[in-house]
Design an enzyme around this catalytic site. Structure first.
Site, PDB file in Angstrom:
ATOM      1  N   HIS A   1       0.968  -1.659   0.048  1.00 27.22           N
ATOM      2  CA  HIS A   1      -0.366  -0.135  -0.314  1.00 27.22           C
ATOM      3  C   HIS A   1       0.796   1.495   0.099  1.00 27.22           C
ATOM      4  O   HIS A   1       1.484   1.220   0.945  1.00 27.22           O
ATOM      5  CB  HIS A   1      -0.780   0.276   1.125  1.00 27.22           C
ATOM      6  CG  HIS A   1      -2.149  -0.819   0.981  1.00 27.22           C
ATOM      7  ND1 HIS A   1      -3.147  -0.681   1.410  1.00 27.22           N
ATOM      8  CD2 HIS A   1      -2.080  -2.523   1.034  1.00 27.22           C
ATOM      9  CE1 HIS A   1      -3.698  -1.569   0.841  1.00 27.22           C
ATOM     10  NE2 HIS A   1      -3.364  -2.807   1.274  1.00 27.22           N
TER      11      HIS A   1
ATOM     12  N   TYR B   1       4.288   6.423   9.609  1.00 25.83           N
ATOM     13  CA  TYR B   1       3.912   5.162   9.940  1.00 25.83           C
ATOM     14  C   TYR B   1       3.576   4.335   8.531  1.00 25.83           C
ATOM     15  O   TYR B   1       3.733   3.074   8.784  1.00 25.83           O
ATOM     16  CB  TYR B   1       2.176   5.889   7.845  1.00 25.83           C
ATOM     17  CG  TYR B   1       1.312   4.596   8.563  1.00 25.83           C
ATOM     18  CD1 TYR B   1      -0.513   4.969   8.769  1.00 25.83           C
ATOM     19  CD2 TYR B   1       1.517   3.387   7.437  1.00 25.83           C
ATOM     20  CE1 TYR B   1      -0.530   3.854   9.182  1.00 25.83           C
ATOM     21  CE2 TYR B   1       0.254   2.311   7.558  1.00 25.83           C
ATOM     22  CZ  TYR B   1      -1.068   2.527   8.099  1.00 25.83           C
ATOM     23  OH  TYR B   1      -2.084   1.416   8.599  1.00 25.83           O
TER      24      TYR B   1
ATOM     25  N   LYS C   1       1.746  -0.375  15.360  1.00 27.11           N
ATOM     26  CA  LYS C   1       2.836  -0.157  15.392  1.00 27.11           C
ATOM     27  C   LYS C   1       3.294  -1.521  15.876  1.00 27.11           C
ATOM     28  O   LYS C   1       3.907  -1.839  16.604  1.00 27.11           O
ATOM     29  CB  LYS C   1       3.256   1.002  15.216  1.00 27.11           C
ATOM     30  CG  LYS C   1       3.500   1.901  15.050  1.00 27.11           C
ATOM     31  CD  LYS C   1       4.375   2.340  14.218  1.00 27.11           C
ATOM     32  CE  LYS C   1       4.206   3.116  13.163  1.00 27.11           C
ATOM     33  NZ  LYS C   1       5.103   2.659  12.110  1.00 27.11           N
TER      34      LYS C   1
END
Ligand code: DHB
Length: 392
Positions: free
Chosen positions: A72, A386, A298
């Site tokens: 992604h 991210y 995470k």
């Protein structure tokens, strides 16, 4: 029984350390209380940082994640009914995340450890860990047949998850400080047989609460809803779930696709860090040492980062007898742990509805999202964290 490193827990931290040590010629034994089927079948989060994928590939366990994982290159933040794309590719110089469920990483690591002659004892309950402040620690455990065994080792890894018993070996207050934060909500997670609702993950802020649209395969989707922490799966009928997902997400450019829900779970929400992460010859890694709320995904990535540091430090110790890197483990690992804590808390606070929050709070949140998505600096900050900053 004797080995160099005794590892408590066959999750991402324990299995990855065992694998990394093996590549450096160091022996370990992994003790896991659950069965192999249980470890390989428990549904967890599914987002791997670029670092994690790179490490899996570089160390020879990345074939399937490369083949079956979905890369992604961005996510969508949705608020006020409108989507705003965070373009990881452009903002981070081509870095991306990969959607590949945690339990599939465990399947791959277990298969590889066993193929390499690794020793993983499923169904083995640790009853005591002794001598971690001396030179000769030992782990007592009951194996799958009920027999009492003793594992002598030089170093011990406590990687037994958030319900850890190994953390308790670090004396509280005199040595150990626990930093914890609770949140007044939980996530309701579903798996559904449906086509993907979106090419990329959608993180949606809505007055009713947060929603996350994720995916697993072309036919199975993973979605989450912010719910009350006292809610149970029985409080949420399929109709109520789909109706709430539509309310919180549908709008310009987004339309959730319904399907048959075949798994429902309520996930706890908490931030936690234990300092230090070492006590003598005991080292804590992954959820045994710290927990992040799931917003930002995470958890597994931090566990892998911990043992990346430890594998190097342990290799140096076994090659030279030098304990300097081992003793620097907490100081090396904790800044990254705290950065991930900050990121997970920040994403959580920006996207969830706080019970009792009024109009001011919600408008302030929308303004924050506006600031972040409007500015290249804001989007870059989110994107870099991210996809994950370089390992160390
Ligand atoms: C998933 C979980 C997360 O916590 C997240 O932030 C994104 C995706 C998942 O399970 O797909």
């Amino acid at each position: 029984m004797r080995t160099q490193v005794g590892i408590v827990g066959a999750g991402p931290a324990g299995l990855m350390l065992s694998h990394l040590l093996h590549l450096r010629g160091i022996e370990s034994v992994v003790l896991e209380s659950r069965s192999r089927a249980d470890v390989e079948g428990t549904i967890r989060a599914g987002v791997l940082e670029q670092n994690t994928v790179d490490l899996l590939v570089e160390t020879g366990v990345g074939d399937r994640v490369k083949r079956e994982g979905h890369q992604h290159k961005g996510i969508e933040l949705r608020f006020g009914g409108v989507g705003h794309r965070i373009d990881f590719d452009a903002l981070t110089g081509g870095r991306a995340v990969t959607v590949y469920p945690q339990h599939e990483v465990l399947v791959d690591l277990i298969e590889r450890r066993l193929a390499d002659g690794g020793d993983i004892r499923f169904g083995s309950t640790v009853t005591a860990v002794e001598g971690v402040t001396g030179d000769a620690p030992l782990i007592r455990f009951t194996d799958a047949s009920g027999a009492e065994e003793t594992l002598h080792c030089e170093l011990v890894l406590g990687a037994d998850g958030s319900r850890t018993t190994t953390r308790g070996l670090v004396p509280e207050t005199t040595v150990r400080t626990d930093h914890a934060k609770q949140y007044p909500f939980a996530w309701f997670g579903i798996l559904a047989e449906a086509p993907p609702s979106s090419d990329e993950l959608i993180y949606a802020n809505h007055e009713n609460g947060f929603a996350l649209i994720s995916t697993r395969t072309d036919t199975v989707q993973r979605h989450y809803l912010q719910v009350d922490p006292t809610d149970t799966v029985d409080d949420w009928s399929d109709d109520r779930i789909w109706s709430e997902l539509h309310t919180r997400v549908d709008g310009e450019g987004a339309q959730i696709k319904d399907g048959r829900i075949f798994s429902k779970t309520v996930l706890g929400f908490r931030s936690f860090v234990c300092e230090p992460m070492q006590y003598g010859r005991l080292f804590l890694a992954g959820d045994a040492a710290h927990t992040v709320p799931p917003t930002g995904a995470k958890g597994l990535n931090l566990a892998v980062a911990d043992v990346y540091v430890l594998a190097k430090a342990m290799a140096r110790y076994f090659a030279t007898g030098e304990k300097d890197q081992l003793d620097a483990y907490s100081a090396t690992a904790l800044p990254r742990v705290w950065r991930a804590q900050h990121f997970s808390w920040w994403m959580t606070s920006m996207l969830h509805r706080m019970p009792g929050a009024g109009g001011f709070d919600h408008r302030r949140q929308l303004a924050e999202l506006d600031v972040v998505t409007r500015s290249v600096a804001g989007r870059t900050l989110l994107a870099e964290n991210y996809v994950g900053t370089p390992l160390f």
